[in-house]
Each structure stands twice: as structure tokens, then as C-alpha cells.
Design a protein around this motif. Structure first.
Motif, short mmCIF file in Angstrom:
data_model
loop_
_atom_site.label_atom_id
_atom_site.label_comp_id
_atom_site.label_asym_id
_atom_site.label_seq_id
_atom_site.Cartn_x
_atom_site.Cartn_y
_atom_site.Cartn_z
N ARG A 86 0.81 -1.22 0.00
CA ARG A 86 0.00 0.00 0.00
C ARG A 86 0.84 1.27 0.00
NH1 ARG A 86 -5.32 -1.16 3.64
NH2 ARG A 86 -5.77 -3.16 2.71
N LYS A 87 1.95 1.26 0.75
CA LYS A 87 2.77 2.47 0.82
C LYS A 87 3.35 2.84 -0.53
CE LYS A 87 4.23 2.45 5.62
NZ LYS A 87 5.37 2.41 6.54
N SER A 88 3.90 1.86 -1.23
CA SER A 88 4.52 2.18 -2.51
C SER A 88 3.47 2.45 -3.59
CB SER A 88 5.47 1.07 -2.96
OG SER A 88 4.79 -0.15 -3.03
N ARG A 89 2.29 1.89 -3.42
CA ARG A 89 1.22 2.18 -4.39
C ARG A 89 0.82 3.64 -4.30
NH1 ARG A 89 -3.46 -2.23 -4.27
NH2 ARG A 89 -4.51 -0.53 -5.32
N ARG A 90 0.87 4.21 -3.09
CA ARG A 90 0.53 5.63 -2.94
C ARG A 90 1.68 6.53 -3.38
NH1 ARG A 90 -1.88 4.19 2.61
NH2 ARG A 90 -4.03 3.74 2.08
N ALA A 91 2.91 6.07 -3.20
CA ALA A 91 4.08 6.90 -3.51
C ALA A 91 4.38 6.94 -5.00
CB ALA A 91 5.30 6.38 -2.76
N LEU A 92 4.14 5.83 -5.70
CA LEU A 92 4.46 5.75 -7.12
C LEU A 92 3.25 6.10 -7.97
CD1 LEU A 92 6.43 2.40 -7.08
CD2 LEU A 92 7.39 4.68 -7.22
N CYS A 93 3.49 6.63 -9.14
CA CYS A 93 2.41 6.92 -10.09
C CYS A 93 2.36 5.79 -11.10
CB CYS A 93 2.66 8.25 -10.80
SG CYS A 93 2.58 9.66 -9.72
N TRP A 94 1.26 5.07 -11.10
CA TRP A 94 1.09 3.94 -12.01
C TRP A 94 0.30 4.40 -13.22
CZ3 TRP A 94 3.75 -0.30 -10.81
CH2 TRP A 94 4.14 -0.47 -9.49
N GLY A 95 0.66 3.88 -14.36
CA GLY A 95 -0.09 4.18 -15.58
C GLY A 95 -1.42 3.46 -15.57
N ARG A 96 -2.25 3.83 -16.52
CA ARG A 96 -3.58 3.24 -16.58
C ARG A 96 -3.49 1.74 -16.88
NH1 ARG A 96 -8.76 5.69 -19.58
NH2 ARG A 96 -10.06 3.84 -19.45
N GLY A 97 -4.04 0.92 -16.01
CA GLY A 97 -4.05 -0.52 -16.19
C GLY A 97 -2.76 -1.22 -15.82
N ALA A 98 -1.76 -0.49 -15.33
CA ALA A 98 -0.46 -1.09 -15.03
C ALA A 98 -0.54 -2.05 -13.85
CB ALA A 98 0.57 0.00 -14.75
N LEU A 99 -1.25 -1.66 -12.79
CA LEU A 99 -1.36 -2.53 -11.62
C LEU A 99 -2.08 -3.83 -11.96
CD1 LEU A 99 -2.19 -0.03 -8.76
CD2 LEU A 99 -0.10 -1.34 -9.09
N ARG A 100 -3.13 -3.71 -12.72
CA ARG A 100 -3.89 -4.91 -13.11
C ARG A 100 -3.01 -5.86 -13.93
NH1 ARG A 100 -8.21 -6.05 -17.32
NH2 ARG A 100 -9.32 -7.79 -16.40
N LYS A 101 -2.21 -5.31 -14.82
CA LYS A 101 -1.32 -6.13 -15.64
C LYS A 101 -0.29 -6.84 -14.78
CE LYS A 101 1.80 -5.80 -19.57
NZ LYS A 101 2.50 -4.89 -20.49
N ILE A 102 0.30 -6.13 -13.82
CA ILE A 102 1.31 -6.73 -12.94
C ILE A 102 0.69 -7.84 -12.10
CG2 ILE A 102 2.79 -6.28 -10.95
CD1 ILE A 102 3.18 -3.44 -12.13
N LYS A 103 -0.50 -7.58 -11.56
CA LYS A 103 -1.17 -8.59 -10.72
C LYS A 103 -1.57 -9.82 -11.53
CE LYS A 103 -2.95 -5.43 -7.27
NZ LYS A 103 -4.15 -4.93 -6.59
N ARG A 104 -2.02 -9.61 -12.76
CA ARG A 104 -2.37 -10.75 -13.62
C ARG A 104 -1.15 -11.59 -13.94
NH1 ARG A 104 -5.15 -8.40 -18.59
NH2 ARG A 104 -4.90 -10.52 -19.32
N GLN A 105 -0.02 -10.95 -14.24
CA GLN A 105 1.21 -11.68 -14.52
C GLN A 105 1.67 -12.46 -13.29
OE1 GLN A 105 3.81 -8.58 -15.84
NE2 GLN A 105 3.17 -8.76 -17.97
#
Length: 50
Positions: free
Chosen positions: A18-37
């Protein structure tokens, strides 16, 4: 959220914590792609263990 599963790269750790998710700026759909992989990689590992 990662538990004791380990990760192939630091990107997985950043995407799940959670901490790094708030600190970093993720592109659209980037988190979903990482989690799926990550999930795909975990399923593949469990199939080879059995």
C-alpha cells in the motif's frame, strides 16, 4: 498481501504494498497487468509442484 510467496521482481512488491502504491504513479491498467502476470506465474508454479 504478498504473504510468503516471494516475487520475481521488485515491481510485484511495489504493486502489492500500500505504501509504494501511494508513492508511485502507475499508468492506466499497469497494476492490473502486474497482478495478472503474478497470478499467472503463481498458478504455473503450483502446477509444476504437484
Amino acid at each position: 498481501m504478498m504473504g510468503n510467496r516471494g516475487s520475481a521482481s521488485g515491481i510485484d512488491v511495489d504493486a502489492f504494498s500500500r505504501k509504494s502504491r501511494r508513492a508511485l504513479c502507475w499508468g492506466r491498467g499497469a497494476l492490473r497487468k502486474i497482478k495478472r502476470q503474478f497470478s499467472k506465474r503463481q498458478r504455473r508454479v503450483t502446477l509444476t509442484e504437484e
